[in-house]
Motif scaffolding. Structure first.
Motif, PDB file in Angstrom:
ATOM      1  N   LYS A 129       0.865  -1.187   0.000  1.00 54.78           N
ATOM      2  CA  LYS A 129       0.000   0.000   0.000  1.00 54.78           C
ATOM      3  C   LYS A 129       0.901   1.236   0.000  1.00 54.78           C
ATOM      4  O   LYS A 129       1.829   1.340   0.812  1.00 54.78           O
ATOM      5  N   TYR A 130       0.642   2.142  -0.927  1.00 51.49           N
ATOM      6  CA  TYR A 130       1.447   3.350  -1.090  1.00 51.49           C
ATOM      7  C   TYR A 130       2.933   3.020  -1.247  1.00 51.49           C
ATOM      8  O   TYR A 130       3.797   3.585  -0.569  1.00 51.49           O
ATOM      9  N   VAL A 131       3.222   2.114  -2.143  1.00 50.73           N
ATOM     10  CA  VAL A 131       4.592   1.677  -2.391  1.00 50.73           C
ATOM     11  C   VAL A 131       5.222   2.546  -3.484  1.00 50.73           C
ATOM     12  O   VAL A 131       4.572   2.869  -4.475  1.00 50.73           O
ATOM     13  N   GLY A 132       6.480   2.936  -3.307  1.00 52.31           N
ATOM     14  CA  GLY A 132       7.210   3.656  -4.339  1.00 52.31           C
ATOM     15  C   GLY A 132       7.854   2.689  -5.311  1.00 52.31           C
ATOM     16  O   GLY A 132       8.165   1.547  -4.960  1.00 52.31           O
ATOM     17  N   LYS A 133       8.063   3.153  -6.554  1.00 51.68           N
ATOM     18  CA  LYS A 133       8.590   2.243  -7.571  1.00 51.68           C
ATOM     19  C   LYS A 133       9.993   1.750  -7.237  1.00 51.68           C
ATOM     20  O   LYS A 133      10.392   0.656  -7.653  1.00 51.68           O
ATOM     21  N   GLU A 134      10.738   2.529  -6.443  1.00 49.99           N
ATOM     22  CA  GLU A 134      12.097   2.114  -6.106  1.00 49.99           C
ATOM     23  C   GLU A 134      12.114   0.869  -5.215  1.00 49.99           C
ATOM     24  O   GLU A 134      13.107   0.137  -5.169  1.00 49.99           O
ATOM     25  N   ASP A 135      11.015   0.613  -4.500  1.00 52.00           N
ATOM     26  CA  ASP A 135      10.925  -0.553  -3.613  1.00 52.00           C
ATOM     27  C   ASP A 135       9.929  -1.591  -4.107  1.00 52.00           C
ATOM     28  O   ASP A 135       9.765  -2.639  -3.479  1.00 52.00           O
ATOM     29  N   ALA A 136       9.264  -1.319  -5.208  1.00 57.53           N
ATOM     30  CA  ALA A 136       8.106  -2.118  -5.601  1.00 57.53           C
ATOM     31  C   ALA A 136       8.432  -3.588  -5.842  1.00 57.53           C
ATOM     32  O   ALA A 136       7.636  -4.473  -5.494  1.00 57.53           O
ATOM     33  N   LEU A 166      -3.952   3.154  -5.289  1.00 56.59           N
ATOM     34  CA  LEU A 166      -5.402   3.090  -5.475  1.00 56.59           C
ATOM     35  C   LEU A 166      -6.065   2.131  -4.501  1.00 56.59           C
ATOM     36  O   LEU A 166      -7.169   2.391  -4.011  1.00 56.59           O
ATOM     37  N   PHE A 167      -5.411   0.998  -4.242  1.00 56.63           N
ATOM     38  CA  PHE A 167      -5.956  -0.017  -3.338  1.00 56.63           C
ATOM     39  C   PHE A 167      -4.812  -0.899  -2.863  1.00 56.63           C
ATOM     40  O   PHE A 167      -3.720  -0.910  -3.457  1.00 56.63           O
ATOM     41  N   THR A 168      -5.051  -1.640  -1.801  1.00 54.74           N
ATOM     42  CA  THR A 168      -4.028  -2.508  -1.235  1.00 54.74           C
ATOM     43  C   THR A 168      -3.881  -3.766  -2.076  1.00 54.74           C
ATOM     44  O   THR A 168      -4.869  -4.412  -2.438  1.00 54.74           O
ATOM     45  N   LEU A 169      -2.651  -4.106  -2.390  1.00 52.42           N
ATOM     46  CA  LEU A 169      -2.338  -5.376  -3.036  1.00 52.42           C
ATOM     47  C   LEU A 169      -1.981  -6.384  -1.949  1.00 52.42           C
ATOM     48  O   LEU A 169      -1.219  -6.075  -1.029  1.00 52.42           O
ATOM     49  N   HIS A 170      -2.539  -7.574  -2.056  1.00 50.80           N
ATOM     50  CA  HIS A 170      -2.350  -8.596  -1.022  1.00 50.80           C
ATOM     51  C   HIS A 170      -1.569  -9.789  -1.576  1.00 50.80           C
ATOM     52  O   HIS A 170      -1.554 -10.036  -2.795  1.00 50.80           O
ATOM     53  N   PRO A 171      -0.928 -10.561  -0.690  1.00 54.07           N
ATOM     54  CA  PRO A 171      -0.241 -11.768  -1.135  1.00 54.07           C
ATOM     55  C   PRO A 171      -1.179 -12.676  -1.929  1.00 54.07           C
ATOM     56  O   PRO A 171      -2.300 -12.941  -1.502  1.00 54.07           O
ATOM     57  N   GLY A 172      -0.716 -13.104  -3.093  1.00 50.68           N
ATOM     58  CA  GLY A 172      -1.539 -13.943  -3.953  1.00 50.68           C
ATOM     59  C   GLY A 172      -2.294 -13.186  -5.016  1.00 50.68           C
ATOM     60  O   GLY A 172      -2.862 -13.806  -5.929  1.00 50.68           O
ATOM     61  N   ASP A 173      -2.322 -11.858  -4.951  1.00 50.32           N
ATOM     62  CA  ASP A 173      -2.890 -11.088  -6.061  1.00 50.32           C
ATOM     63  C   ASP A 173      -1.989 -11.257  -7.286  1.00 50.32           C
ATOM     64  O   ASP A 173      -0.762 -11.361  -7.166  1.00 50.32           O
ATOM     65  N   VAL A 174      -2.610 -11.282  -8.456  1.00 51.22           N
ATOM     66  CA  VAL A 174      -1.866 -11.441  -9.703  1.00 51.22           C
ATOM     67  C   VAL A 174      -2.111 -10.218 -10.581  1.00 51.22           C
ATOM     68  O   VAL A 174      -3.246  -9.748 -10.717  1.00 51.22           O
ATOM     69  N   ILE A 175      -1.037  -9.710 -11.164  1.00 56.13           N
ATOM     70  CA  ILE A 175      -1.134  -8.598 -12.108  1.00 56.13           C
ATOM     71  C   ILE A 175      -0.638  -9.090 -13.463  1.00 56.13           C
ATOM     72  O   ILE A 175       0.491  -9.552 -13.591  1.00 56.13           O
TER      73      ILE A 175
END
Length: 282
Positions: free
Chosen positions: A136-143, A230-239
């Motif tokens: 949640k609210y992650v920067g691209k440098e750590d993504a 925009l929303f929280t990404l959770h373990p197991g979500d797939v993009i």
């Protein structure tokens, strides 16, 4: 590591490939390739195992989607500059997001069933990104630290449902079996650069798509940054991160779409290959 799930639909067991490419049963260690198993700690536990001490799975069982209990199946549209050009679309200012219904998820070699009324079913080889920890609210440098691993996705699409029916793209993306995922999840430590992977898709033995993640408009890190605002990404979500050129709708002088009996071969460098035959709902 290469993690996977095998067995009949709805009864898949967790597994991993050993150094010789043999399938080993992980069901005595974890319940599934999902949730906390995908965290850094969970993956470290699996990495510490000696695969030769795990039960060897005989034969060639069906492979299920490489991730179980997927929470969200997020997809990015028009994310390759050369694909946007073939469709005549403008380069998007922000990642185009649509969701694929989880009921579309299928194994990498399962039959893809065209739905009733389908006239324009199409193919899209895509890099899948599996989230390993809450973002949640992650920067691209750590993504990329939030990624458990990567996999192959075929974002099968019914173009008339997608663009000819009033509403969103989800209509043409979410038909049953329209989300082959796998064959395995390759953990991020084995993917040196997710922006340097070649990919291709063959239809009935003819190369239709050839591309590289190097031509992505938005990188994996930029996509995770954007979505996590925009929303929280959770373990197991797939993009699923978009497709290179060569889709059926972009063929000249006229589009080419799938028909019953066609066979798709889909692969990404280092992530394995899929094969799907096309069927037709009665």
């Amino acid at each position: 590591m290469k993690l996977l799930r095998f067995g009949p639909v709805g009864q898949e067991k967790p597994g991993m490939l050993d150094a010789q490419g043999q399938l080993r049963d992980l069901s005595g260690v974890v319940d599934d390739i999902s949730g906390a198993v995908l965290s850094d700690a969970g993956l470290a536990k699996l990495r510490a195992l000696d695969p030769t001490e795990l039960p060897l799975v005989e034969g060639t069982p069906r492979l299920g989607a490489c991730v179980g209990e997927i929470g969200k199946f997020c997809c990015i549209g028009l994310n390759y500059s050369d694909h946007a050009a073939e469709t005549g679309a403008s380069i998007p200012e922000h990642p185009i997001l649509f969701m694929k219904a989880n009921s579309a998820i299928s194994g990498p070699n399962d039959t893809v069933m065209m739905p009733r009324g389908s006239t324009s079913t199409d193919w899209e080889v895509e890099l899948g990104v599996v989230i390993g920890k809450t973002a949640k609210y992650v920067g691209k440098e750590d993504a990329l630290d939030y990624v458990a691993g990567y996999c192959v996705v075929n974002d099968v699409s019914e173009r008339h449902f997608q663009t000819g029916l009033t509403g969103q793209w989800t209509k043409g993306k979410s038909c049953d079996t329209f989300g082959p995922t796998g064959p395995w999840l390759v953990t991020r430590d084995e993917v040196a650069d997710p922006q340097a992977l070649t990919m291709h898709l063959d239809l009935n033995g003819t190369r239709m798509q050839t591309g590289s993640t190097a031509t992505m408009i938005f990188t994996v890190a930029e996509i995770i940054e954007h979505l996590s605002q925009l929303f929280t990404l959770h373990p197991g979500d797939v993009i699923s991160t978009g497709t290179p050129p060569g889709v059926g709708m972009g063929m000249k002088p006229q589009p080419v779409y799938l028909k019953k009996g066609d066979v798709m071969d889909v692969a990404i460098e280092g992530l394995g290959a899929q094969r799907q035959e096309i069927g037709q709902d009665a």
